[in-house]
Design a protein around this motif. Structure first.
Motif, PDB file in Angstrom:
ATOM      1  N   ARG A 237      34.562  41.706  23.365  1.00  0.00           N
ATOM      2  CA  ARG A 237      35.169  42.137  22.259  1.00  0.00           C
ATOM      3  C   ARG A 237      36.106  40.916  21.663  1.00  0.00           C
ATOM      4  O   ARG A 237      35.991  40.789  20.523  1.00  0.00           O
ATOM      5  N   GLU A 238      36.714  40.112  22.414  1.00  0.00           N
ATOM      6  CA  GLU A 238      37.712  39.053  22.053  1.00  0.00           C
ATOM      7  C   GLU A 238      36.749  38.053  21.388  1.00  0.00           C
ATOM      8  O   GLU A 238      37.183  37.478  20.412  1.00  0.00           O
ATOM      9  N   ARG A 239      35.480  37.643  21.942  1.00  0.00           N
ATOM     10  CA  ARG A 239      34.581  36.798  21.625  1.00  0.00           C
ATOM     11  C   ARG A 239      34.159  37.117  20.061  1.00  0.00           C
ATOM     12  O   ARG A 239      34.280  36.403  19.203  1.00  0.00           O
ATOM     13  N   ARG A 240      34.050  38.478  19.887  1.00  0.00           N
ATOM     14  CA  ARG A 240      33.282  38.938  18.634  1.00  0.00           C
ATOM     15  C   ARG A 240      34.500  38.927  17.530  1.00  0.00           C
ATOM     16  O   ARG A 240      34.181  38.452  16.222  1.00  0.00           O
ATOM     17  N   GLU A 241      35.721  39.311  17.871  1.00  0.00           N
ATOM     18  CA  GLU A 241      36.761  39.198  17.104  1.00  0.00           C
ATOM     19  C   GLU A 241      37.291  37.713  16.562  1.00  0.00           C
ATOM     20  O   GLU A 241      37.572  37.541  15.473  1.00  0.00           O
ATOM     21  N   GLY A 242      37.015  36.831  17.535  1.00  0.00           N
ATOM     22  CA  GLY A 242      37.354  35.432  17.273  1.00  0.00           C
ATOM     23  C   GLY A 242      36.364  34.916  16.353  1.00  0.00           C
ATOM     24  O   GLY A 242      36.595  33.616  15.626  1.00  0.00           O
ATOM     25  N   SER A 243      35.084  35.541  16.050  1.00  0.00           N
ATOM     26  CA  SER A 243      33.916  34.757  15.356  1.00  0.00           C
ATOM     27  C   SER A 243      34.128  35.499  14.033  1.00  0.00           C
ATOM     28  O   SER A 243      33.221  35.036  13.108  1.00  0.00           O
ATOM     29  N   GLU A 244      34.814  36.247  13.661  1.00  0.00           N
ATOM     30  CA  GLU A 244      35.114  37.124  12.445  1.00  0.00           C
ATOM     31  C   GLU A 244      35.877  36.250  11.454  1.00  0.00           C
ATOM     32  O   GLU A 244      36.865  35.494  11.819  1.00  0.00           O
TER      33      GLU A 244
END
Length: 238
Positions: A231-238
Motif C-alpha cells: 500500500r505504501e509503495r503504491r501511494e508513494g508512486s501516485e
C-alpha cells in the motif's frame, strides 16, 4: 469477423501452431523439427517467417538450436530451473498491475500443502539442510535484513515435487525481494525466524498437520506487513 490468429503476424501464427503441438505432446522433448525449407512448404510461409517463429519459441525455452551435421531445432526437455526463472520474471512484472494479496493467496494454496508433504517425504539430508538454513536474522550492509532466505527453497525441495518448487519459488522470490527488503522492522524478521523454527520442528517430527498449520500461520503473519508495504509503495508512486 477476423480471428486473432488471422490478424497476427505470420511468424506469431507459426509460433502458435508449433507451440500448440509441443504443449499437446505431438512434438515431444528431443524431437527434431523439420528443416527450414520443409517448414516453409508445410505452412506456406517464407524462410524469414520460419526463423522468427523459431526464435520466439527458443526465447520461451521450448526449442534449442544446434549447429552442425546433426544439428537443427529440437524440442527441449523439461527444465524446472528454466520454468522458475521464467515465472519469476513474469510474476515480478505482474505485481505492477496485480495486488500483493493475490501472490500471498497463491503462496498459501501451494506452500501450506508443500510443508505437509515435506513432513512426510523429507530425507535426512534435506532435514539437515533445513536445519542449517535456520540462521538468526542479521543486518547486512546495504541490503537490510537477511532472514532465513533459503528456508523456503529447502522446504519446497523436501516436498519431493520439482514442479511444485518451480511454480512456488518464484512467487516467494517476488514477495521477498520486492516487499520485505529494507522496508520492514527488525521485529518482522524475528517473527519470521520463530515461524520457520516452528515449521522445522513439525517437519522434523514428521507431523503433516502440524507442518501445514505452522506454515499457514506463517503466511498470515506475513500478510499484514506485505500488504502495508504494498500500500505504501503504491501511494508513494501516485
Amino acid at each position: 469477423m477476423p480471428t486473432d490468429r488471422a490478424a497476427a503476424p505470420a511468424y506469431q501464427d507459426l509460433a502458435s501452431r508449433l507451440r500448440e503441438q509441443i504443449l499437446a505432446g505431438q512434438l515431444k522433448p528431443g524431437d527434431r523439427l523439420p528443416v527450414e525449407p520443409e517448414l516453409c512448404a508445410l505452412y506456406g510461409v517464407s524462410r524469414s517467417t520460419v526463423r522468427e517463429a523459431l526464435r520466439v519459441l527458443s526465447s520461451e525455452g521450448l526449442l534449442v538450436t544446434r549447429r552442425g551435421v546433426a544439428g537443427g531445432s529440437f524440442v527441449v526437455h523439461p527444465d524446472p530451473d528454466h520454468i522458475r526463472r521464467y515465472l519469476l520474471s513474469s510474476f515480478a512484472l505482474f505485481t505492477d498491475s496485480g495486488s500483493v494479496a493475490n501472490l500471498l493467496e497463491v503462496r498459501i494454496l501451494l506452500e501450506v500443502p508443500a510443508a505437509g508433504l515435506a513432513a512426510e517425504r523429507r530425507t535426512a539430508e534435506q532435514l539437515e539442510a533445513l536445519r542449517r538454513s535456520l540462521v538468526k536474522p542479521r543486518r547486512d550492509r546495504g541490503r537490510g535484513f537477511i532472514a532465513n532466505r533459503g528456508f523456503h527453497e529447502v522446504l519446497l525441495s523436501a516436498a519431493g515435487n520439482p514442479l511444485l518448487t518451480a511454480v512456488t519459488a518464484p512467487v516467494f522470490g517476488v514477495l521477498e525481494n520486492r516487499f520485505a527488503r529494507d522496508q520492514a522492522a527488525s521485529e518482522f524478521f524475528e517473527r519470521i525466524d520463530r515461524d520457520h523454527r516452528e515449521i522445522f520442528e513439525a517437519v522434523e517430527s514428521g507431523d503433516r498437520e502440524a507442518a501445514e498449520r505452522a506454515q499457514r500461520e506463517h503466511m498470515e503473519h506475513l500478510r499484514e506487513t506485505y500488504t502495508r508495504i504494498d500500500r505504501e509503495r503504491r501511494e508513494g508512486s501516485e
